[in-house]
Design a protein around this motif. Structure first.
Motif, PDB file in Angstrom:
ATOM      1  N   MET B 101       0.816  -1.202   0.000  1.00 48.27           N
ATOM      2  CA  MET B 101       0.000   0.000   0.000  1.00 48.27           C
ATOM      3  C   MET B 101       0.854   1.258   0.000  1.00 48.27           C
ATOM      4  O   MET B 101       0.394   2.326  -0.385  1.00 48.27           O
ATOM      5  CB  MET B 101      -0.877   0.005   1.242  1.00 48.27           C
ATOM      6  N   TRP B 102       2.071   1.127   0.469  1.00 49.47           N
ATOM      7  CA  TRP B 102       2.947   2.296   0.533  1.00 49.47           C
ATOM      8  C   TRP B 102       3.633   2.568  -0.784  1.00 49.47           C
ATOM      9  O   TRP B 102       4.309   3.563  -0.941  1.00 49.47           O
ATOM     10  CB  TRP B 102       3.994   2.093   1.636  1.00 49.47           C
ATOM     11  N   MET B 103       3.476   1.642  -1.709  1.00 49.97           N
ATOM     12  CA  MET B 103       4.041   1.899  -3.019  1.00 49.97           C
ATOM     13  C   MET B 103       3.029   2.705  -3.808  1.00 49.97           C
ATOM     14  O   MET B 103       1.839   2.488  -3.678  1.00 49.97           O
ATOM     15  CB  MET B 103       4.313   0.579  -3.714  1.00 49.97           C
ATOM     16  N   ASN B 104       3.519   3.586  -4.627  1.00 49.55           N
ATOM     17  CA  ASN B 104       2.644   4.409  -5.445  1.00 49.55           C
ATOM     18  C   ASN B 104       1.618   3.541  -6.188  1.00 49.55           C
ATOM     19  O   ASN B 104       1.971   2.536  -6.788  1.00 49.55           O
ATOM     20  CB  ASN B 104       3.523   5.142  -6.452  1.00 49.55           C
ATOM     21  N   PHE B 105       0.341   3.926  -6.116  1.00 52.56           N
ATOM     22  CA  PHE B 105      -0.687   3.043  -6.684  1.00 52.56           C
ATOM     23  C   PHE B 105      -0.589   2.940  -8.198  1.00 52.56           C
ATOM     24  O   PHE B 105      -1.002   1.948  -8.790  1.00 52.56           O
ATOM     25  CB  PHE B 105      -2.095   3.469  -6.249  1.00 52.56           C
ATOM     26  N   LEU B 106       0.034   3.925  -8.823  1.00 47.81           N
ATOM     27  CA  LEU B 106       0.204   3.828 -10.272  1.00 47.81           C
ATOM     28  C   LEU B 106       1.227   2.760 -10.633  1.00 47.81           C
ATOM     29  O   LEU B 106       1.094   2.075 -11.638  1.00 47.81           O
ATOM     30  CB  LEU B 106       0.627   5.178 -10.838  1.00 47.81           C
ATOM     31  N   LEU B 107       2.228   2.604  -9.770  1.00 46.89           N
ATOM     32  CA  LEU B 107       3.212   1.549 -10.012  1.00 46.89           C
ATOM     33  C   LEU B 107       2.575   0.187  -9.848  1.00 46.89           C
ATOM     34  O   LEU B 107       2.853  -0.750 -10.592  1.00 46.89           O
ATOM     35  CB  LEU B 107       4.390   1.684  -9.045  1.00 46.89           C
ATOM     36  N   ARG B 108       1.674   0.078  -8.847  1.00 45.79           N
ATOM     37  CA  ARG B 108       0.994  -1.205  -8.634  1.00 45.79           C
ATOM     38  C   ARG B 108       0.106  -1.528  -9.822  1.00 45.79           C
ATOM     39  O   ARG B 108       0.028  -2.670 -10.268  1.00 45.79           O
ATOM     40  CB  ARG B 108       0.167  -1.143  -7.355  1.00 45.79           C
ATOM     41  N   THR B 109      -0.573  -0.493 -10.340  1.00 46.79           N
ATOM     42  CA  THR B 109      -1.429  -0.710 -11.505  1.00 46.79           C
ATOM     43  C   THR B 109      -0.574  -1.065 -12.720  1.00 46.79           C
ATOM     44  O   THR B 109      -0.909  -1.964 -13.490  1.00 46.79           O
ATOM     45  CB  THR B 109      -2.234   0.565 -11.793  1.00 46.79           C
ATOM     46  N   TYR B 110       0.552  -0.371 -12.826  1.00 41.90           N
ATOM     47  CA  TYR B 110       1.480  -0.631 -13.922  1.00 41.90           C
ATOM     48  C   TYR B 110       1.975  -2.085 -13.879  1.00 41.90           C
ATOM     49  O   TYR B 110       2.109  -2.740 -14.912  1.00 41.90           O
ATOM     50  CB  TYR B 110       2.645   0.348 -13.815  1.00 41.90           C
ATOM     51  N   ALA B 111       2.200  -2.585 -12.668  1.00 42.94           N
ATOM     52  CA  ALA B 111       2.642  -3.967 -12.522  1.00 42.94           C
ATOM     53  C   ALA B 111       1.636  -4.923 -13.159  1.00 42.94           C
ATOM     54  O   ALA B 111       2.003  -5.863 -13.844  1.00 42.94           O
ATOM     55  CB  ALA B 111       2.818  -4.309 -11.050  1.00 42.94           C
ATOM     56  N   TRP B 112       0.358  -4.637 -12.973  1.00 47.81           N
ATOM     57  CA  TRP B 112      -0.667  -5.499 -13.574  1.00 47.81           C
ATOM     58  C   TRP B 112      -0.699  -5.348 -15.079  1.00 47.81           C
ATOM     59  O   TRP B 112      -0.984  -6.304 -15.793  1.00 47.81           O
ATOM     60  CB  TRP B 112      -2.041  -5.224 -12.976  1.00 47.81           C
ATOM     61  N   MET B 113      -0.372  -4.138 -15.562  1.00 48.01           N
ATOM     62  CA  MET B 113      -0.311  -3.971 -17.013  1.00 48.01           C
ATOM     63  C   MET B 113       0.711  -4.933 -17.606  1.00 48.01           C
ATOM     64  O   MET B 113       0.459  -5.591 -18.609  1.00 48.01           O
ATOM     65  CB  MET B 113       0.109  -2.547 -17.381  1.00 48.01           C
ATOM     66  N   THR B 114       1.870  -5.025 -16.955  1.00 45.62           N
ATOM     67  CA  THR B 114       2.903  -5.896 -17.501  1.00 45.62           C
ATOM     68  C   THR B 114       2.503  -7.364 -17.374  1.00 45.62           C
ATOM     69  O   THR B 114       2.878  -8.182 -18.195  1.00 45.62           O
ATOM     70  CB  THR B 114       4.250  -5.685 -16.789  1.00 45.62           C
ATOM     71  N   LEU B 115       1.733  -7.682 -16.351  1.00 48.89           N
ATOM     72  CA  LEU B 115       1.313  -9.080 -16.166  1.00 48.89           C
ATOM     73  C   LEU B 115       0.262  -9.492 -17.178  1.00 48.89           C
ATOM     74  O   LEU B 115       0.288 -10.599 -17.704  1.00 48.89           O
ATOM     75  CB  LEU B 115       0.730  -9.257 -14.764  1.00 48.89           C
ATOM     76  N   LEU B 116      -0.689  -8.595 -17.423  1.00 48.09           N
ATOM     77  CA  LEU B 116      -1.844  -8.963 -18.228  1.00 48.09           C
ATOM     78  C   LEU B 116      -1.645  -8.773 -19.723  1.00 48.09           C
ATOM     79  O   LEU B 116      -2.442  -9.251 -20.516  1.00 48.09           O
ATOM     80  CB  LEU B 116      -3.070  -8.147 -17.781  1.00 48.09           C
ATOM     81  N   GLU B 117      -0.593  -8.054 -20.067  1.00 48.72           N
ATOM     82  CA  GLU B 117      -0.282  -7.802 -21.469  1.00 48.72           C
ATOM     83  C   GLU B 117      -0.469  -9.031 -22.349  1.00 48.72           C
ATOM     84  O   GLU B 117      -0.303 -10.151 -21.883  1.00 48.72           O
ATOM     85  CB  GLU B 117       1.201  -7.481 -21.546  1.00 48.72           C
ATOM     86  N   LYS B 118      -0.667  -8.783 -23.623  1.00 50.45           N
ATOM     87  CA  LYS B 118      -0.854  -9.892 -24.562  1.00 50.45           C
ATOM     88  C   LYS B 118       0.315 -10.871 -24.510  1.00 50.45           C
ATOM     89  O   LYS B 118       0.133 -12.077 -24.500  1.00 50.45           O
ATOM     90  CB  LYS B 118      -0.997  -9.334 -25.986  1.00 50.45           C
ATOM     91  N   ASN B 119       1.554 -10.312 -24.497  1.00 50.92           N
ATOM     92  CA  ASN B 119       2.722 -11.190 -24.443  1.00 50.92           C
ATOM     93  C   ASN B 119       3.296 -11.235 -23.027  1.00 50.92           C
ATOM     94  O   ASN B 119       4.465 -11.502 -22.827  1.00 50.92           O
ATOM     95  CB  ASN B 119       3.793 -10.705 -25.418  1.00 50.92           C
ATOM     96  N   GLY B 120       2.458 -10.933 -22.046  1.00 51.36           N
ATOM     97  CA  GLY B 120       2.933 -10.869 -20.672  1.00 51.36           C
ATOM     98  C   GLY B 120       3.086 -12.249 -20.067  1.00 51.36           C
ATOM     99  O   GLY B 120       2.765 -13.263 -20.664  1.00 51.36           O
ATOM    100  N   ILE B 121       3.574 -12.214 -18.808  1.00 51.36           N
ATOM    101  CA  ILE B 121       3.878 -13.471 -18.112  1.00 51.36           C
ATOM    102  C   ILE B 121       2.655 -14.371 -17.990  1.00 51.36           C
ATOM    103  O   ILE B 121       2.719 -15.566 -18.230  1.00 51.36           O
ATOM    104  CB  ILE B 121       4.344 -13.146 -16.691  1.00 51.36           C
ATOM    105  N   LEU B 122       1.539 -13.770 -17.629  1.00 51.16           N
ATOM    106  CA  LEU B 122       0.342 -14.564 -17.364  1.00 51.16           C
ATOM    107  C   LEU B 122      -0.051 -15.347 -18.614  1.00 51.16           C
ATOM    108  O   LEU B 122      -0.309 -16.552 -18.545  1.00 51.16           O
ATOM    109  CB  LEU B 122      -0.800 -13.641 -16.947  1.00 51.16           C
ATOM    110  N   ASN B 123      -0.015 -14.673 -19.750  1.00 59.63           N
ATOM    111  CA  ASN B 123      -0.389 -15.346 -20.987  1.00 59.63           C
ATOM    112  C   ASN B 123       0.633 -16.388 -21.412  1.00 59.63           C
ATOM    113  O   ASN B 123       0.279 -17.452 -21.898  1.00 59.63           O
ATOM    114  CB  ASN B 123      -0.601 -14.324 -22.102  1.00 59.63           C
ATOM    115  N   LYS B 124       1.928 -16.079 -21.205  1.00 60.70           N
ATOM    116  CA  LYS B 124       2.971 -17.067 -21.502  1.00 60.70           C
ATOM    117  C   LYS B 124       2.721 -18.326 -20.696  1.00 60.70           C
ATOM    118  O   LYS B 124       2.800 -19.435 -21.184  1.00 60.70           O
ATOM    119  CB  LYS B 124       4.346 -16.485 -21.143  1.00 60.70           C
ATOM    120  N   PHE B 125       2.400 -18.102 -19.421  1.00 56.26           N
ATOM    121  CA  PHE B 125       2.177 -19.227 -18.518  1.00 56.26           C
ATOM    122  C   PHE B 125       0.945 -20.024 -18.949  1.00 56.26           C
ATOM    123  O   PHE B 125       0.986 -21.247 -19.070  1.00 56.26           O
ATOM    124  CB  PHE B 125       2.012 -18.699 -17.089  1.00 56.26           C
TER     125      PHE B 125
END
Lengths: 266, 274
Positions: B101-125
């Protein structure tokens, strides 16, 4: 037994959900290639690029500058205000408390656009100055609200005792009241500082071209696509927060232990 | 005592920068400017009730409600489990909840962007285990995910604070009187923890309704929420009158829902994040 295992698994899953995205950011901040799909090799280059990135460094500077000024001014004004409000009669107190709750309860975006409208109506150029004023405005109520409870806990007799012993009112204020309410002032100042550092919505609407804080920079970078430098930045910020919180936790735990020892020895 | 003078600079500041701006917004929402003509009108509010805008409002409320419910369903059990842990573990577990919670919320949201991306980790997995790529990014689900991720601690913390304050002897009494664990929970723990649940709901629902960054980053352009609508009117379109009217409507909705929530919370169980 099954119950216990279930609890463990659930807890692990929730914490995994909380930390997985952050851990992935950290891991990929050391990734050689720009793509996010696979880890191609270890590198520090995003960190050196981060420190060379003018835009991010400037944003960092503005974030800290605004946070320091806003928290200092709001702590000073807010503490005075809390002392004033504490000494008011019922009706006046109620009016001031309602005004205090206004920015706290209002959605950020409404506070933000209302300030923007005001600045433009006053013909002020949006920029650093308007951003600082806005930050002071939304931090002030939090300072007031953290100092007020300490004033309520204060024993009024000690102030009167100081006066009886010959202290002038201002001397008594400095030597008796302020030290007593210091914990409230400090937590108010810290709260103001962190709110200011973290703010996005209000800064976004009240700043002008050329002046942006970290949140605005991250937002605009993220919208344009993913930049590995942001991973490096996240890692550094996360570590800073982690170390600070662990330190604070250690200090407060130590204090608690000491307090309980004192209590026991009484 | 003259001490009350100390509050006057604050009163002055807040009148100019907190009260006056709201009146300006109200003024804008009630006026129109069309070329040289200008005057008083309700048309900005009427316009808001056109289907396209009502849809935005309903979508915002809908997504915020879904996020709040998910946060409650995920958050209550974890708050309960943490509150039952022994003191040393308890503090560490709660601290671990606070750190993200102490991390900037935009960075946390950005983290999900990288995860959910079309070629992101989640999709690779997902592809590697044969579940195929999932297109969550830029959908409502991604927005809800972002809200839940960002606001879950706001649900857990108030519930946890209330749960640890519950008098143990009440639970023991229920057990002594023959109630089993489930009955004790339903009849004793749950009702006593309601104030925490209510502040949790308010603290998740409010920022979810008004967010515009999360929906902008994870939801893409086509899924506008009411926050995006306000941003659009002020930044891109430049129709301040209409933007002000939407802001006033949103403010009223928030204040009404807070009022309703406060009614449930009779004991004024204050929640202190600090």
């Amino acid at each position: 037994m099954v119950n216990k295992v279930l609890k463990r698994v659930y807890t692990a899953l929730i914490y995994f959900f909380l930390y997985a995205p952050i851990i992935i950011l950290i891991v990929f901040s050391f990734n050689e290639s720009k793509s996010r799909g696979s880890f191609t090799g270890f590198t520090f280059k995003w960190y050196s690029m981060l420190f060379k990135d003018r835009q991010i460094m400037r944003a960092m500077y503005y974030t800290l500058l605004v946070a320091v000024i806003a928290s200092a001014v709001s702590t000073f004004l807010g503490t005075l205000a809390a002392i004033g409000i504490h000494n008011m009669h019922r009706r006046q107190k109620k009016i001031l408390l309602n005004i205090t709750y206004l920015p706290v309860l209002n959605p950020d975006i409404v506070t933000a656009i209302s300030l923007m409208v005001l600045f433009i109506a006053l013909n002020l150029k949006l920029g650093l100055f308007t951003m600082i004023i806005s930050h002071i405005t939304f931090c002030l109520p939090y300072v007031v609200l953290s100092v007020l409870p300490k004033l309520k806990q204060l024993n009024p007799n000690i102030y009167e005792a100081a006066l009886d012993l010959g202290a002038t009112p201002s001397y008594a204020l400095r030597k008796v009241i302020i030290p007593e309410i210091m914990p409230g002032i400090i937590s108010g100042a810290l709260l103001a500082f962190t709110l200011s550092v973290d703010d996005f919505v209000i800064s976004f609407f009240t700043t002008g071209s050329g002046v942006s804080n970290l949140s605005i920079t991250i937002y605009s970078m993220a919208r344009r696509g993913i930049k590995p430098e942001i991973n490096a930045l996240s890692t550094l910020l996360f570590l800073t927060v982690l170390i600070l919180l662990l330190l604070i936790n250690k200090i407060t735990n130590k204090e608690e232990r000491e307090m309980s020892l004192i209590e026991k020895n009484k | 005592m003259k001490r009350k003078n100390y509050a006057y600079p604050y009163l002055f500041w807040m009148t100019i920068f907190a009260v006056l701006p709201l009146f300006l917004v109200l003024l804008y929402s009630l006026t129109f400017k069309n070329g040289l003509k200008s005057g008083i009108t309700f048309s900005n509010f009427v316009r808001f009730f056109e289907p396209i805008y009502l849809e935005v409002l309903l979508r915002s409320i809908n997504l915020a409600l879904i996020s709040t419910i998910i946060c409650l369903l995920l958050g209550y059990p974890i708050a309960y489990i943490i509150s039952k842990a022994n003191i040393k573990h308890r503090n560490t577990l709660i601290l671990l909840f606070l750190i993200p919670m102490w991390m900037n919320f935009l960075l946390r949201t950005y983290a999900w962007m990288t995860l959910l991306e079309k070629n992101g980790i989640l999709n690779k997995f997902l592809t590697s285990i044969g579940l195929g790529p999932l297109n969550i990014m830029y959908t409502n689900s991604a927005v809800v995910l972002g809200m839940v991720y960002n606001f879950l601690p706001f649900m857990v913390l108030p519930i946890y604070t209330v749960l640890i304050k519950i008098d143990r002897s009440l639970i023991e009494a229920a057990n002594d009187l023959g109630a089993n664990k489930i009955i004790t929970f339903i009849k004793v723990t749950l009702p006593l923890s309601l104030p925490g649940v209510i502040s949790g709901i308010t603290m998740v629902f409010m920022p979810s309704v008004t967010t515009f960054a999360i929906s902008r980053l994870l939801g893409g352009g086509q899924f506008t929420l009411i926050g995006n609508l306000i941003e659009q009117q002020f930044i891109n379109v430049g129709d301040w009158n209409f933007g002000s009217a939407i802001s006033i409507v949103m403010m009223v909705i928030i204040l009404i829902s807070m009022g309703i929530m406060n009614r449930f919370d009779k004991d004024k169980e204050g929640v202190n994040l600090w």
